[in-house]
Design a protein around this motif. Structure first.
Motif, short mmCIF file in Angstrom:
data_model
loop_
_atom_site.label_atom_id
_atom_site.label_comp_id
_atom_site.label_asym_id
_atom_site.label_seq_id
_atom_site.Cartn_x
_atom_site.Cartn_y
_atom_site.Cartn_z
N ILE A 1 -2.48 -29.80 10.63
CA ILE A 1 -1.28 -30.56 11.00
C ILE A 1 -0.23 -29.63 11.62
CG2 ILE A 1 0.54 -32.08 10.16
CD1 ILE A 1 -1.30 -32.90 7.91
N ILE A 2 -0.12 -28.43 11.07
CA ILE A 2 0.86 -27.49 11.64
C ILE A 2 0.51 -27.18 13.08
CG2 ILE A 2 1.70 -25.11 11.51
CD1 ILE A 2 1.32 -25.31 8.47
N LEU A 3 -0.78 -26.97 13.34
CA LEU A 3 -1.17 -26.64 14.72
C LEU A 3 -0.90 -27.82 15.66
CD1 LEU A 3 -4.41 -24.56 14.18
CD2 LEU A 3 -2.20 -23.76 14.96
N LEU A 4 -1.15 -29.03 15.19
CA LEU A 4 -0.84 -30.20 16.02
C LEU A 4 0.66 -30.23 16.32
CD1 LEU A 4 -2.96 -33.05 14.41
CD2 LEU A 4 -3.22 -32.04 16.68
N GLY A 5 1.45 -29.94 15.30
CA GLY A 5 2.90 -29.93 15.49
C GLY A 5 3.32 -28.84 16.46
N LEU A 6 2.70 -27.68 16.33
CA LEU A 6 3.02 -26.56 17.21
C LEU A 6 2.71 -26.92 18.66
CD1 LEU A 6 4.00 -23.62 17.06
CD2 LEU A 6 1.61 -22.92 17.05
N ASN A 7 1.57 -27.58 18.83
CA ASN A 7 1.17 -28.01 20.17
C ASN A 7 2.21 -28.99 20.73
OD1 ASN A 7 -0.66 -30.37 21.68
ND2 ASN A 7 -1.10 -28.26 22.27
N ALA A 8 2.63 -29.94 19.91
CA ALA A 8 3.63 -30.91 20.37
C ALA A 8 4.93 -30.20 20.71
CB ALA A 8 3.87 -31.96 19.29
N TYR A 9 5.29 -29.21 19.90
CA TYR A 9 6.53 -28.50 20.18
C TYR A 9 6.43 -27.69 21.47
CZ TYR A 9 10.69 -25.71 19.93
OH TYR A 9 11.90 -25.12 20.25
N ALA A 10 5.24 -27.12 21.71
CA ALA A 10 5.07 -26.38 22.96
C ALA A 10 5.31 -27.30 24.15
CB ALA A 10 3.67 -25.76 23.02
N LYS A 11 4.82 -28.54 24.04
CA LYS A 11 5.07 -29.51 25.12
C LYS A 11 6.56 -29.74 25.29
CE LYS A 11 0.90 -32.14 24.95
NZ LYS A 11 0.32 -33.01 23.93
N GLN A 12 7.24 -29.92 24.17
CA GLN A 12 8.67 -30.17 24.24
C GLN A 12 9.40 -28.97 24.83
OE1 GLN A 12 10.77 -31.64 20.65
NE2 GLN A 12 12.32 -30.14 21.18
N PHE A 13 8.98 -27.79 24.44
CA PHE A 13 9.62 -26.57 24.93
C PHE A 13 9.50 -26.49 26.45
CE2 PHE A 13 10.23 -22.09 25.71
CZ PHE A 13 11.22 -21.75 24.81
N ALA A 14 8.31 -26.87 26.95
CA ALA A 14 8.08 -26.75 28.38
C ALA A 14 8.80 -27.85 29.16
CB ALA A 14 6.58 -26.79 28.67
N HIS A 15 8.74 -29.09 28.69
CA HIS A 15 9.26 -30.19 29.49
C HIS A 15 10.65 -30.65 29.08
CE1 HIS A 15 5.44 -30.55 31.47
NE2 HIS A 15 4.84 -30.50 30.29
N GLY A 16 11.14 -30.18 27.97
CA GLY A 16 12.46 -30.58 27.54
C GLY A 16 12.41 -31.73 26.56
N LEU A 17 13.59 -32.11 26.06
CA LEU A 17 13.66 -33.14 25.03
C LEU A 17 13.33 -34.53 25.57
CD1 LEU A 17 16.71 -31.59 23.31
CD2 LEU A 17 14.66 -32.23 22.07
N ILE A 18 12.96 -34.60 26.84
CA ILE A 18 12.58 -35.88 27.41
C ILE A 18 11.31 -36.41 26.73
CG2 ILE A 18 11.11 -34.98 29.27
CD1 ILE A 18 12.90 -37.16 30.96
N VAL A 19 10.52 -35.53 26.13
CA VAL A 19 9.31 -36.00 25.45
C VAL A 19 9.63 -36.66 24.11
CG1 VAL A 19 7.88 -34.23 26.55
CG2 VAL A 19 8.87 -33.80 24.30
N THR B 1 13.45 -45.29 19.27
CA THR B 1 12.24 -45.17 18.46
C THR B 1 11.70 -43.78 18.71
OG1 THR B 1 11.70 -47.14 19.71
CG2 THR B 1 10.39 -46.73 17.72
N PRO B 2 11.34 -43.06 17.66
CA PRO B 2 10.79 -41.72 17.88
C PRO B 2 9.49 -41.80 18.69
CG PRO B 2 10.83 -42.30 15.53
CD PRO B 2 11.47 -43.41 16.26
N SER B 3 9.30 -40.83 19.58
CA SER B 3 8.06 -40.81 20.36
C SER B 3 6.95 -40.20 19.51
CB SER B 3 8.25 -39.99 21.62
OG SER B 3 8.37 -38.63 21.27
N LEU B 4 5.72 -40.30 20.00
CA LEU B 4 4.59 -39.73 19.28
C LEU B 4 4.74 -38.22 19.17
CD1 LEU B 4 1.77 -39.92 18.02
CD2 LEU B 4 0.82 -39.63 20.31
N ASN B 5 5.15 -37.60 20.29
CA ASN B 5 5.29 -36.15 20.30
C ASN B 5 6.31 -35.68 19.25
OD1 ASN B 5 4.21 -33.99 22.29
ND2 ASN B 5 6.32 -33.40 21.87
N GLU B 6 7.43 -36.41 19.23
CA GLU B 6 8.49 -36.09 18.28
C GLU B 6 7.98 -36.22 16.84
OE1 GLU B 6 11.44 -38.86 19.27
OE2 GLU B 6 13.09 -37.87 18.24
#
Ligand code: SF4
Ligand code: SF4
Lengths: 289, 426
Positions: B36-54, B366-371
């Motif tokens: 689960i941590i790795l899934l979260g890390l992956n999601a955060y990497a996406k957010q880091f790259a594209h911004g809080l728009i995710v 509504t929170p997004s999936l990534n969030e």
């Protein structure tokens, strides 16, 4: 075991490669606006010009315009005249290099039914063919340049402050993007760059200032700054110039002969939005009576 | 000096090694958390790259479930004191050996808090702008700078207290009083401060009538002192069933008393708040109306808040009745309070403050999936930390991991055999 672990971490970090806006070492190390010496500032301005040129193919002219002595800017808007055409909204976007996608706009025009000032009755998304519509008045809202700005008070890193000419500005290179100021502003005047802003290169306004309309990066706050790149060089804000009805008035309140001083002296009815919360805006709404 | 440092390093190394041994239950639990941590890390990497728009956030609702979780967890961290007070002020014997589990929970909760604030930043690379000396800290004007100070201070206090007591136990010597008692008492006051400051973060905003109410602070404390000990009750039972560590039912019932009283106060304050909002009927009621009843056809939060209220009420009734002296009903009441308060503090406090906007627009959130994945990742990380802390501290407290048995192989999770032989050394 260790190798698989590292591989898993590396795989989960993969999206980082999709990053478009990579912070350079100089950007990362850049000092706070108020700590930059004139030499530092000259270098920073040059660097920014280079960055913009590289991205948009246009060499801009970026200045660091300071407030003028003996000047305090005030805005007044005539609600009897405004017809809600939203020309100011779009002039502002063009002048201040706001992101077109996602769309960022500093001015929000509310379509209000006659007889009320209850903002909840206002329509933000009206799409009338013909304005003005009977039975409504229109109220544009933008940063009110408060005397007592809550946004400044709450910012944890002093990235936003009020200057001597009354304009509250943001150092886009210092903001950490916590959005506390956005929660604090009672006029919903602040806008956040949820992703990298996009502006068509041919639409870029090359006349820029550091605290004003230079392009912003992902993850920082921005808002109306009374067009510092124009007004500190003796020009009117873009929204005022474009207004077809002359509803917008702007000037130096410290000069008793300015048009704005005259208006605030002579108009019998004028008001500040949400006067009760003590922000004391430098933005007045008035009526022709 | 050098031997002291060497001893300490050996201690740390042995603790670290213990974290990697366990039975199959331990390994599968840690394995699931890591995934689960790795899934979260992956999601955060996406957010880091594209911004809080995710995320699901917008200019209208500019804080979401990150800040909601942060707010809830500050409460959990603060609630550790509810075990400290009975022990150090009222000399409660039952809880005495258990306080440290509460303090370790506080450490894990603060770590999660700091992570939730960090993932909420648009420019995490600029976090150093907050560090006094290096950057610019807007102290004392900004409540957020206060929060940074009190949270980090609380983390340090608790790390010191836990670390010191555990190391003493490891060396089998009595802790020097002046080296930890003053810190324990500071931590008590500090715990109240972290929660009050976090409440002031909201209360201080004059442009948001839903938050700008003095009742928010007291409600924060009441709900924290409900949810925190409730979590500890559940955690203690898990520790008891997986490690043979001696935890009496009486200790659990002492905590039940705390949850009980806090829950009653919490519900009472809720009634006060609802009355004030609705009875006077002025225009500022919009956010509360949106939360409880829905506003102009928008009612995303209505089912949430009513479930929260239902959970809280059922929990309160259970806690008041004698049935909750039995662990089964007590556990049900605890789970209901935790979920109820999570909704109420998170979705119920943070989101409606933004709806309608100060200009009267209604935009829902509504929170997004990534969030959501990022949130799960942080929770998993927090649980992983807490599990490791327990994995290290339980054998130390039982005397199975001590200086006396240095060099002997590390204790497994359940072998109590070593215990007798070790105590004879002292
Ligand atoms: S209107 Fe909002 S952004 Fe502008 S100065 Fe006032 S509080 Fe700040
Ligand atoms: S978003 Fe930027 S300007 Fe606003 S409070 Fe946070 S750091 Fe300050």
């Amino acid at each position: 075991m260790l190798a698989t672990g590292l591989a898993a971490v590396a795989a989960s970090l993969k999206p980082l490669f999709e990053m478009e806006d990579i912070t350079s070492a100089q950007q990362f190390m850049q000092k706070y606006y108020k700590e930059l010496t004139p030499e530092d500032m000259a270098k920073v301005l040059q660097r920014i010009e280079g960055e913009v040129e590289k991205e948009y193919g246009v060499r801009p002219h970026v200045r660091d315009l300071r407030p003028m002595d003996g000047v305090e800017f005030v805005y007044a808007l005539n609600l009897s005249r405004c017809i809600g055409c939203r020309k100011c909204v779009h002039a502002c976007v063009a002048e201040n290099n706001q992101s077109r996608s996602p769309e960022i706009q500093y001015i929000r025009v509310l379509k209000m039914p006659h007889g009320t000032f209850d903002l909840e009755k206002g329509d933000h998304n009206y799409a009338s063919e013909q304005v003005p519509e009977k039975g409504f008045f229109y109220m544009p809202v933008q940063c009110q340049q408060c005397h007592n700005p809550p946004c400044v008070k709450v910012c944890p890193v002093n990235a936003t402050w009020q200057e001597t000419d009354g304009i509250t500005v943001i150092d886009y290179n210092w903001c950490i993007g916590c959005r506390y100021c956005e929660a604090a502003c009672p006029y919903w005047a602040r806008r956040f760059n949820f992703t990298k802003p996009s502006i068509p290169a041919e639409r870029l306004n090359p006349n820029m200032s550091y605290l004003g309309n230079r392009p912003r990066s992902q993850g920082v706050m921005e808002k109306c700054h009374f067009c510092v790149q124009r007004t500190r060089a003796g020009r009117y804000p873009a929204c005022l110039e474009v207004c077809p009805t002359g509803s917008r008035k702007f000037g130096n309140i410290l000069d008793p002969n300015s048009e704005i001083s005259q208006i605030l002296r002579t108009k019998r009815v004028f008001m500040q939005l949400k006067e009760d919360i003590g922000t004391n805006p430098r933005f007045f709404y008035y009526f022709d009576v | 000096m050098i031997t002291a440092a060497r001893n300490y390093l050996v201690f740390l190394r042995r603790c670290a090694r213990v974290a990697f041994v366990g039975d199959w239950r331990y390994y599968s639990w840690m394995g699931v958390l890591t995934v689960i941590i790795l899934l979260g890390l992956n999601a955060y990497a996406k957010q880091f790259a594209h911004g809080l728009i995710v995320t699901g956030m917008s200019d209208e609702v500019s804080w979401g479930v990150y800040i909601a979780n942060f707010t809830f967890l500050v409460g959990v961290a603060a609630a550790a004191v509810m075990m400290v007070i009975p022990v150090y002020i009222y000399d409660n014997e039952e809880l005495h050996d258990l306080v440290i589990f509460g303090e370790l929970l506080a450490v894990a909760a603060i770590i999660m808090c700091l992570m939730f604030v960090t993932v909420d930043l648009g420019r995490p690379d600029r976090f150093w702008h907050l560090i006094p000396g290096l950057g610019q800290m807007n102290f004392p004007a900004s409540m957020l700078s206060w929060d940074v100070i009190v949270l980090n201070g609380y983390l340090l206090l608790n790390v010191h207290i836990c670390g010191y007591l555990l190391y003493c136990r490891y060396q089998n010597r009595k802790p020097t009083k002046w080296f930890y008692i003053p810190f324990v008492f500071s931590a008590i006051i500090w715990a109240v401060s972290i929660h009050t400051v976090t409440a002031f973060l909201y209360v201080g905003l004059g442009g948001r009538p839903f938050w700008n109410a003095s009742i928010v602070g007291p409600r924060f404390l009441a709900s924290a002192f409900t949810a925190g000990p409730a979590i500890i009750i559940l955690a203690l039972q898990i520790i008891r069933s997986t490690t043979h560590y001696r935890i009496t039912d009486k200790a659990l019932l002492t905590l039940r008393g705390i949850v009980q009283v806090s829950m009653i106060i919490n519900v009472f304050l809720l009634v006060c708040e609802v009355f004030k909002e609705f009875y006077s009927g002025n225009l500022h009621v919009a956010s509360a109306k949106y939360l409880f009843l829905g506003l102009h056809g928008h009612h995303a939060l209505v089912p949430w808040i009513w479930s929260a209220i239902t959970f809280n009420l059922i929990a309160m009734v259970l806690l008041v009745l004698p049935v909750s002296r039995g662990l089964r009903y007590l556990n049900v009441a605890c789970v209901l309070s935790i979920v109820g308060i999570w909704i109420e503090k998170g979705m119920g406090l943070v989101i409606p403050g933004f709806i309608p906007t100060p200009l009267g627009a209604i935009v829902e959130y509504t929170p997004s999936l990534n969030e959501t994945l990022v949130c799960f990742g942080i929770w998993a990380f927090g649980l992983l930390c807490y599990t490791i802390f327990l994995r290290m501290s339980v054998p130390i407290l039982q005397g199975r991991l001590s200086k006396a048995n240095e060099g002997i192989s590390e204790p497994g999770p359940n072998d109590v055999v070593a215990e007798t032989s070790v105590t004879s050394h002292s």
